[in-house]
Design a protein around this motif. Sequence first.
Motif, short mmCIF file in Angstrom:
data_model
loop_
_atom_site.label_atom_id
_atom_site.label_comp_id
_atom_site.label_asym_id
_atom_site.label_seq_id
_atom_site.Cartn_x
_atom_site.Cartn_y
_atom_site.Cartn_z
N GLU A 102 -20.49 56.07 66.69
CA GLU A 102 -20.79 57.20 65.81
C GLU A 102 -19.65 57.39 64.81
OE1 GLU A 102 -23.55 59.14 65.63
OE2 GLU A 102 -24.50 57.85 67.13
N ARG A 103 -19.99 57.94 63.63
CA ARG A 103 -18.98 58.10 62.58
C ARG A 103 -17.80 58.93 63.09
NH1 ARG A 103 -19.41 60.76 56.51
NH2 ARG A 103 -17.70 59.51 55.64
N TRP A 104 -16.59 58.47 62.80
CA TRP A 104 -15.31 59.07 63.12
C TRP A 104 -14.84 58.76 64.55
CZ3 TRP A 104 -12.60 60.77 59.15
CH2 TRP A 104 -13.27 61.30 58.04
N ALA A 105 -15.74 58.32 65.43
CA ALA A 105 -15.34 58.13 66.83
C ALA A 105 -14.21 57.11 66.97
CB ALA A 105 -16.54 57.71 67.68
N LEU A 106 -14.33 55.99 66.28
CA LEU A 106 -13.31 54.94 66.44
C LEU A 106 -11.99 55.34 65.81
CD1 LEU A 106 -13.28 52.31 67.93
CD2 LEU A 106 -13.86 51.13 65.81
N LEU A 107 -12.04 56.17 64.76
CA LEU A 107 -10.78 56.64 64.17
C LEU A 107 -10.08 57.64 65.09
CD1 LEU A 107 -11.62 57.01 60.37
CD2 LEU A 107 -10.68 55.06 61.62
N ILE A 108 -10.85 58.41 65.84
CA ILE A 108 -10.24 59.27 66.85
C ILE A 108 -9.55 58.42 67.90
CG2 ILE A 108 -10.76 60.91 68.71
CD1 ILE A 108 -13.05 61.98 66.91
N VAL A 109 -10.22 57.37 68.35
CA VAL A 109 -9.62 56.46 69.32
C VAL A 109 -8.36 55.83 68.74
CG1 VAL A 109 -9.94 54.28 70.57
CG2 VAL A 109 -11.78 55.98 70.54
N ARG A 110 -8.43 55.39 67.47
CA ARG A 110 -7.26 54.79 66.81
C ARG A 110 -6.07 55.72 66.86
NH1 ARG A 110 -7.24 55.09 60.50
NH2 ARG A 110 -6.82 57.24 61.18
N ASP A 111 -6.27 56.99 66.50
CA ASP A 111 -5.15 57.93 66.47
C ASP A 111 -4.63 58.22 67.87
OD1 ASP A 111 -5.57 57.92 63.78
OD2 ASP A 111 -5.88 60.07 63.57
N LEU A 112 -5.50 58.24 68.87
CA LEU A 112 -5.05 58.49 70.24
C LEU A 112 -4.36 57.27 70.83
CD1 LEU A 112 -7.98 60.62 71.71
CD2 LEU A 112 -5.77 61.40 70.83
#
Length: 213
Positions: free
Chosen positions: A21-31
């Motif tokens: 889903e949109r933004w999910a992988l960027l959240i993972v990237r930042d974490l």
Amino acid sequence: MAARDYGQYSGISRAVELIGERWALLIVRDLLVAPRRYGELAAGLPRIPSNILAARLKELQAAGVIRRAPRSRVIVYELTPYGRELEPVVLALGAWGFKAMGEARDEQVITPASMIMDLRSAFQPAVALELPATAYAARLGDAELFIRVNGSALDVSGGEGPVDIAFATGPAIHRLISGELAPRRAIETGQVEVLRGRGELLGRFASTFHLAA
């Protein structure tokens, strides 16, 4: 239950259901860089609507990818061991996406977390093993990074300390990493400004961090 169900019994389809889903992988990237409070996640993803951020965090928690954890009387979001297994996937995606980046647009920003992960993607441990240990300070727009390379070990953080070279640049760092922009040319044209230290060490940086465009 994932927000999207592709109706296929497949590992790849299941992975996309969980993190596609949109933004999910960027959240993972930042974490992958560090655990973060809700506000820190929002600040690192300035275009994400608050309702979408809340929804993605809820979905990722339900999938067992992230969890809420108490830290010094505040709640942070962090990856679970299952979620941390995504690190090589994210780094490989970063290297793959690098080939299609093109020139930066005016509205695009470099965040500390995005640059840390780009540097992790570009790190060449085999090259670094042949070079002396080196510490770099890089000012990339609003992001300030402290980069330590010692053999095949890489540490990138937002901290500070003694360095061999400090430099400032912007999106040109991606042209430097790709080999499109030679280190000496970068300095001569002002696309990279050496703040202190020996300018020739920018060549060592470009050798240590390299992704073919």
